[in-house]
Design a protein around this motif. Structure first.
Motif, PDB file in Angstrom:
ATOM      1  N   LYS A  21      -4.078   0.457   4.150  1.00  0.00           N
ATOM      2  CA  LYS A  21      -4.817  -0.206   3.074  1.00  0.00           C
ATOM      3  C   LYS A  21      -4.017  -1.414   2.618  1.00  0.00           C
ATOM      4  CE  LYS A  21      -7.945  -0.834  -0.128  1.00  0.00           C
ATOM      5  NZ  LYS A  21      -9.361  -1.187   0.203  1.00  0.00           N
ATOM      6  N   ARG A  22      -4.647  -2.574   2.634  1.00  0.00           N
ATOM      7  CA  ARG A  22      -3.969  -3.811   2.256  1.00  0.00           C
ATOM      8  C   ARG A  22      -4.639  -4.419   1.030  1.00  0.00           C
ATOM      9  NH1 ARG A  22      -0.624  -7.499   4.545  1.00  0.00           N
ATOM     10  NH2 ARG A  22      -0.650  -6.437   6.565  1.00  0.00           N
ATOM     11  N   TYR A  23      -3.806  -4.875   0.087  1.00  0.00           N
ATOM     12  CA  TYR A  23      -4.258  -5.682  -1.040  1.00  0.00           C
ATOM     13  C   TYR A  23      -3.681  -7.082  -0.869  1.00  0.00           C
ATOM     14  CZ  TYR A  23      -5.541  -1.257  -3.262  1.00  0.00           C
ATOM     15  OH  TYR A  23      -6.110  -0.041  -3.542  1.00  0.00           O
ATOM     16  N   PRO A  24      -4.199  -8.070  -1.580  1.00  0.00           N
ATOM     17  CA  PRO A  24      -3.639  -9.423  -1.444  1.00  0.00           C
ATOM     18  C   PRO A  24      -2.125  -9.424  -1.685  1.00  0.00           C
ATOM     19  CG  PRO A  24      -5.702  -9.510  -2.660  1.00  0.00           C
ATOM     20  CD  PRO A  24      -5.377  -8.051  -2.473  1.00  0.00           C
ATOM     21  N   GLY A  25      -1.377  -9.804  -0.669  1.00  0.00           N
ATOM     22  CA  GLY A  25       0.070  -9.884  -0.778  1.00  0.00           C
ATOM     23  C   GLY A  25       0.801  -8.553  -0.709  1.00  0.00           C
ATOM     24  N   CYS A  26       0.093  -7.471  -0.386  1.00  0.00           N
ATOM     25  CA  CYS A  26       0.741  -6.153  -0.398  1.00  0.00           C
ATOM     26  C   CYS A  26       0.073  -5.220   0.600  1.00  0.00           C
ATOM     27  CB  CYS A  26       0.665  -5.543  -1.800  1.00  0.00           C
ATOM     28  SG  CYS A  26       1.223  -3.832  -1.909  1.00  0.00           S
ATOM     29  N   LEU A  27       0.866  -4.636   1.496  1.00  0.00           N
ATOM     30  CA  LEU A  27       0.388  -3.602   2.401  1.00  0.00           C
ATOM     31  C   LEU A  27       0.737  -2.259   1.762  1.00  0.00           C
ATOM     32  CD1 LEU A  27      -0.935  -2.865   5.079  1.00  0.00           C
ATOM     33  CD2 LEU A  27       1.331  -3.034   6.160  1.00  0.00           C
ATOM     34  N   ALA A  28      -0.212  -1.683   1.014  1.00  0.00           N
ATOM     35  CA  ALA A  28       0.061  -0.487   0.211  1.00  0.00           C
ATOM     36  C   ALA A  28       0.275   0.748   1.075  1.00  0.00           C
ATOM     37  CB  ALA A  28      -1.087  -0.254  -0.772  1.00  0.00           C
ATOM     38  N   ASN A  29      -0.545   0.922   2.100  1.00  0.00           N
ATOM     39  CA  ASN A  29      -0.401   2.029   3.055  1.00  0.00           C
ATOM     40  C   ASN A  29      -0.365   1.441   4.453  1.00  0.00           C
ATOM     41  OD1 ASN A  29      -2.584   4.359   1.256  1.00  0.00           O
ATOM     42  ND2 ASN A  29      -0.398   3.974   1.042  1.00  0.00           N
ATOM     43  N   THR A  54      -2.297   4.990  -3.981  1.00  0.00           N
ATOM     44  CA  THR A  54      -3.326   4.430  -3.097  1.00  0.00           C
ATOM     45  C   THR A  54      -3.821   5.493  -2.123  1.00  0.00           C
ATOM     46  OG1 THR A  54      -2.384   2.205  -3.246  1.00  0.00           O
ATOM     47  CG2 THR A  54      -3.792   2.677  -1.350  1.00  0.00           C
ATOM     48  N   LEU A  55      -2.905   6.259  -1.553  1.00  0.00           N
ATOM     49  CA  LEU A  55      -3.290   7.287  -0.588  1.00  0.00           C
ATOM     50  C   LEU A  55      -4.145   8.366  -1.251  1.00  0.00           C
ATOM     51  CD1 LEU A  55      -2.762   7.812   2.412  1.00  0.00           C
ATOM     52  CD2 LEU A  55      -0.952   9.398   1.727  1.00  0.00           C
ATOM     53  N   MET A  56      -3.784   8.769  -2.473  1.00  0.00           N
ATOM     54  CA  MET A  56      -4.571   9.788  -3.175  1.00  0.00           C
ATOM     55  C   MET A  56      -5.982   9.287  -3.482  1.00  0.00           C
ATOM     56  SD  MET A  56      -2.628  12.293  -3.208  1.00  0.00           S
ATOM     57  CE  MET A  56      -2.097  11.548  -1.659  1.00  0.00           C
TER      58      MET A  56
END
Length: 521
Positions: A21-29, A54-56
């Motif tokens: 899962k990616r957000y702008p400027g951040c690869l959360a998972n 994010t995973l939950m």
């Protein structure tokens, strides 16, 4: 370092494969794999910002993954929303409860179950049966605002159990519970696991993870850093998996005696106008420069009211002003800014909205409470100084962020807490009052915060810490007491008390222990 897991069942209850899962400027998972067997209690560990939340949310259907597969009981699923997750048998209890305080237990549960499950009065029998069966007795007609924090958590869990739950996700479930309530919760969770329910347990309390969980997955920077069997690991080993370097993660801080008295609270009584609030009853407390005093207690027992009176957000009448004194000067009638000029710094319990404005940059948030530190001249903001302060906080307290222009809401909870604490400490206060300084903060950030508090104490500041985390209070405090129903116990040296005695204070038993006399409050 143990790296094996429990025997793998032929068909996991839940399996994640390469979830990203990616957000702008951040690869959360980043390509996360996870599997949980029926009846398994599985811990998910990691620093703040490691990707746990994010995973939950992906598992519970709050958000959707960009790539990867989620398999539920061997079948690929795309969970579009929480209602679909609940229909599959996935329930989640969030760290911050989602209950309507003016409604009854039965009404809150009926809202979650939907119309087809019956009216609140029709559900009362089932609520009693389910709650008794799992050792979490509830009275369906009680209003939520009259319940303790532990009882409110029971409502959240029973609400899940009434939906034929097969996977229960718990986010920091013990952060606001007494030791006895933690024991009761663990008994319930073990019984659920024995009946085949899978449990995903998120916590920063490593001793609890080792005592409860069969296995663990550790996230670091959005990726899986390792798997282990917690019971076979030490706290430093778990911390090393989480942060890469366990040095100073688990440490004992030397105790201090303090010097001269700085804060005195004298027979402070105050009636709360809030129908759901807690009135204070004849509170006495002294706090010396160069010491940390910890105040324990279950939420809702007067902590918020005491904090408001100490910070100046709630003021006393002029003739009652001497109930609160700083260095012998009456301050109970003063506004917050006047108290700050007298040496106060304040870290509130609520980070976003109280400790920081979510939409404002870190630079502007630094200005909010530090404006008296030469940041404003002739009514004009000295932007270069404000920027320098924000950058100094970020550097000295290891705040992970893009830059000083990043909005406060973009930071993880632990990093925002470090920023707020740093903002207050760099003002060199004579008195620091900190509420729940490491609530929901990972082990690395908690260690950093503890070290900053100890350093401030050793520099001569008086520090009052209010928290529900007894382990934390005993680790960093020099003296400790507890609030219950607006009353404060006597203070004792931490070396002269125990978890059992403090737990008794939290329940209202202020009888002195025969083994060690209480020191004067």
């Amino acid at each position: 370092m143990p790296n094996s897991a429990l025997p793998i069942a032929p068909t996991p209850r839940l399996q994640l494969r390469q979830i990203s899962k990616r957000y702008p400027g951040c690869l959360a998972n980043d390509a996360i794999d996870l599997r949980i067997a029926p009846g398994e209690i599985h811990a998910l560990l990691g620093e703040n910002g490691a990707g746990k939340s994010t995973l939950m949310k992906i598992i519970y259907g709050v958000i959707q993954a960009d790539s990867g597969d989620l398999l539920w009981q061997g079948r690929r699923q795309s969970i579009a929303h929480p209602a679909q997750a609940r229909s599959l048998g996935i329930g989640m209890v969030f760290q911050h409860f989602s209950l309507f305080e003016t409604l009854s237990v039965a009404q809150n549960i009926a809202l979650a179950l939907g119309r087809g499950e019956g009216t609140p009065s029709q559900l009362e029998g089932r609520i009693r049966e389910v709650s008794q069966r799992y050792g979490m007795p509830l009275e369906p007609q009680r209003l939520v605002h009259s319940l303790s924090i532990g009882e409110r958590q029971r409502v959240e869990i029973v609400r899940c159990l009434m939906q034929d739950i097969r996977l229960l996700i718990l986010d920091e479930p013990t952060s606001v519970l007494t030791p006895r309530e933690v024991d009761d919760l663990f008994t319930t969770l073990r019984r659920l696991a024995d009946e085949g329910c899978s449990i995903l347990f998120i916590s920063h309390k490593l001793a609890e993870v080792r005592a409860l969980c069969h296995s663990a997955t550790v996230l670091r920077a959005g990726r899986v850093a390792g798997h282990c069997i917690p019971a076979q690991c030490s706290d430093p080993e778990l911390a090393r998996l989480m942060v890469g370097d366990a040095a100073a993660m688990i440490s004992d801080h030397p105790k201090a005696q303090g010097s001269h008295e700085f804060l005195r609270i004298d027979q402070l009584s105050w009636h709360s106008p809030d129908p759901f609030g807690c009135s204070l009853k004849a509170i006495d407390l002294t706090l010396r420069s160069g010491e940390i005093v910890g105040i324990a207690g279950v939420a809702g027992n007067g902590q918020d009211e005491l904090l408001a009176l100490l910070s100046g957000e709630q003021r006393l009448a002029a003739d009652e002003a001497r109930r609160i004194c700083f260095a012998g000067q009456a301050v109970g009638h003063l506004y917050p800014d006047a108290r700050r000029r007298n040496g106060l710094a304040f870290v509130p319990a609520e980070r976003l909205g109280h400790g920081a404005v979510p939409e404002l940059s870190l630079e502007d948030n630094a200005l909010l409470s530090a404006f008296g530190q030469g940041l404003v001249r002739h009514g004009l903001i000295r932007r270069s100084r404000v920027r320098a302060l924000a950058e100094n906080i970020i550097q000295r307290f290891g705040v992970k962020t893009g830059d000083a222009q990043s909005p406060a809401r973009s930071l993880s909870g632990g990093n925002l807490q470090k920023f707020i604490l740093g903002r207050e400490i760099l003002q060199q206060p004579r008195l620091l009052i900190a509420a729940h300084p490491t609530w929901g903060v990972d082990v690395g950030a908690a260690a950093s915060i503890h070290q900053a508090l100890i350093a401030l104490r050793d520099a001569g500041a008086a520090i009052l810490v209010i928290s529900e985390d007894l382990d934390e209070l005993l680790q960093i405090s020099d003296r400790i007491g507890a609030l219950c129903s607006g009353r404060l116990s006597a203070l004792k040296d931490c070396a002269d008390t125990s978890l059992v005695e403090i737990g008794g204070w939290m329940a209202g038993d202020f009888t002195p222990s025969p083994s060690a006399p209480a020191s004067a409050a």
